[in-house]
Each structure stands twice: as structure tokens, then as C-alpha cells.
Write an enzyme that holds these catalytic residues in place. Structure first.
Site, short mmCIF file in Angstrom:
data_model
loop_
_atom_site.label_atom_id
_atom_site.label_comp_id
_atom_site.label_asym_id
_atom_site.label_seq_id
_atom_site.Cartn_x
_atom_site.Cartn_y
_atom_site.Cartn_z
CG MET A 73 -9.07 -26.53 2.62
SD MET A 73 -10.42 -27.65 2.31
CE MET A 73 -11.51 -27.32 3.66
CE LYS A 103 -11.22 -26.53 -3.69
NZ LYS A 103 -11.08 -25.62 -2.54
CD GLU A 159 -14.68 -31.04 -1.90
OE1 GLU A 159 -13.47 -31.31 -1.91
OE2 GLU A 159 -15.15 -30.06 -1.31
CB CYS A 201 1.68 -18.60 2.51
SG CYS A 201 2.53 -17.97 3.97
#
Length: 193
Positions: free
Chosen positions: A11, A15, A85, A179
Site C-alpha cells: 500500500m 501503483k 487492483e 516492513c
């Protein structure tokens, strides 16, 4: 020779912005783009692709029972397909995209998430890992500065959620890229793991 591309990231990795910039680049060269997204992504409207930085475009909505191959056959003059998506497409819909590449020699660029909030592959993403010609990670970072790979689902009070349905559409209010080490540490601090 055309290829099936899978461009994935956590997220907040831009993208959607990259998908829309790619669309612009094709159109600037006079090419016709078929921009599609799954119906489950209704955050910004059922027929619109929108990025966090304010880019947006109308798109064709694909429903779970739609066959992309058949819908594509009703289009004319398409030079490239761009999906946003893509993790929410069914494996069969990904196979339709693969078929378009193979039988029509048309490039298909798929942008989406690799995994859910539990670090499990989405069905559409899993199929893309199996059949894509090109797989590229779009990187983003955790608050600690390390590469983010986890799409942590966050409760309204800021806790990491580790149980629930795989799909819950949301943005910055519901998810945070982290992370793996920070994600595990936060869950442990909450009394999990």
C-alpha cells in the site's frame, strides 16, 4: 512480442499513479488504452481509478462473473490493457488476460498488491506470479526506513488487525505499509504472536 506484466507493491507504493501515468504515455503516442479494474474496488467510485496524489480516470469495471476475454472481444482498436487492483481479479480472469496477450499479441499491464494484511497471496496475484512474463516490485518504505512488504490492517485505535476477511477495501485510514520486522514487533507489543 507482447507480454503480461505484473507490477506489485505494498500500500502507498504509487501503483495506481504509475498505472495512470503509463496510460497517459500510451495515449500521448496515439494508442488506445482499455483501463479496467475489479468491481470490489469501489473506494473512489465503481467506474474510476484514483491515486492518492490526485490522478484519476474513468475505467471499465469488471465484475467477478465477467469474462474479460468476452468483454475484450466487444472492444475495437485497443492497443494495450492496463489494470488496477489486479489482486482482486479471479484466477480465471487473469487467465483471460494471459489469453489476450498470447492470442492477440497485446500487452497487458497489471498493477496491484501481492499479499493481504496477513501476508497471504491474493488469488489474482498468485495466478499472476504463475503466468506473468514480467514481474516487478514497486517499492515503498516503512516508518523505520526499511523496505515495506506488509499491508498492515489498522483498527481505528491504531492496533494491528490479524484476523478477518481477506478483502476489506480501504486506504490510509485502514492500512499502513510496514516492513515485516516492525509488523511482527507491533503485534507482539499488542500481546499477539
Amino acid at each position: 512480442m507482447a507480454k503480461l506484466y505484473f507490477k506489485y507493491g505494498a500500500m502507498g507504493s504509487s501503483k495506481t499513479a504509475q498505472a495512470l501515468i503509463t496510460k497517459f504515455n500510451y495515449e500521448e503516442r496515439g494508442m488506445k488504452v482499455w483501463l479496467i479494474k475489479p468491481s470490489i474496488d469501489d473506494r473512489d467510485g465503481i467506474d474510476e481509478v484514483s491515486s492518492r496524489i490526485g490522478l484519476h480516470q474513468k475505467c471499465r469495471t469488471i465484475y467477478p462473473d465477467d469474462r474479460i476475454w468476452e468483454l475484450f472481444g466487444r472492444q475495437s482498436g485497443i492497443d494495450v490493457i492496463i489494470t488496477d487492483e489486479c489482486q482482486f481479479f479471479t484466477p480465471e480472469q487473469i487467465d483471460d488476460l494471459r489469453r489476450i496477450v498470447d492470442e492477440c499479441n497485446l500487452p497487458v499491464l497489471c498493477f496491484g498488491l501481492r499479499t493481504d494484511f496477513r501476508t497471504r497471496l491474493f488469488p489474482g496475484s498468485a495466478r499472476l506470479f504463475e503466468v506473468a512474463d514480467s514481474i516487478t516490485e514497486i517499492k515503498t518504505i516503512c516508518d523505520c526506513g526499511s523496505k515495506a512488504i506488509v499491508n498492515a490492517r489498522i483498527s481505528p485505535d491504531g492496533r494491528i488487525i490479524t484476523h478477518g476477511e481477506q478483502v476489506m477495501v480501504g486506504g490510509n485510514e485502514s492500512y499502513k505499509a510496514m516492513c515485516h520486522a516492525c509488523w511482527k514487533k507491533k503485534i507482539k507489543e499488542q500481546g499477539g504472536l
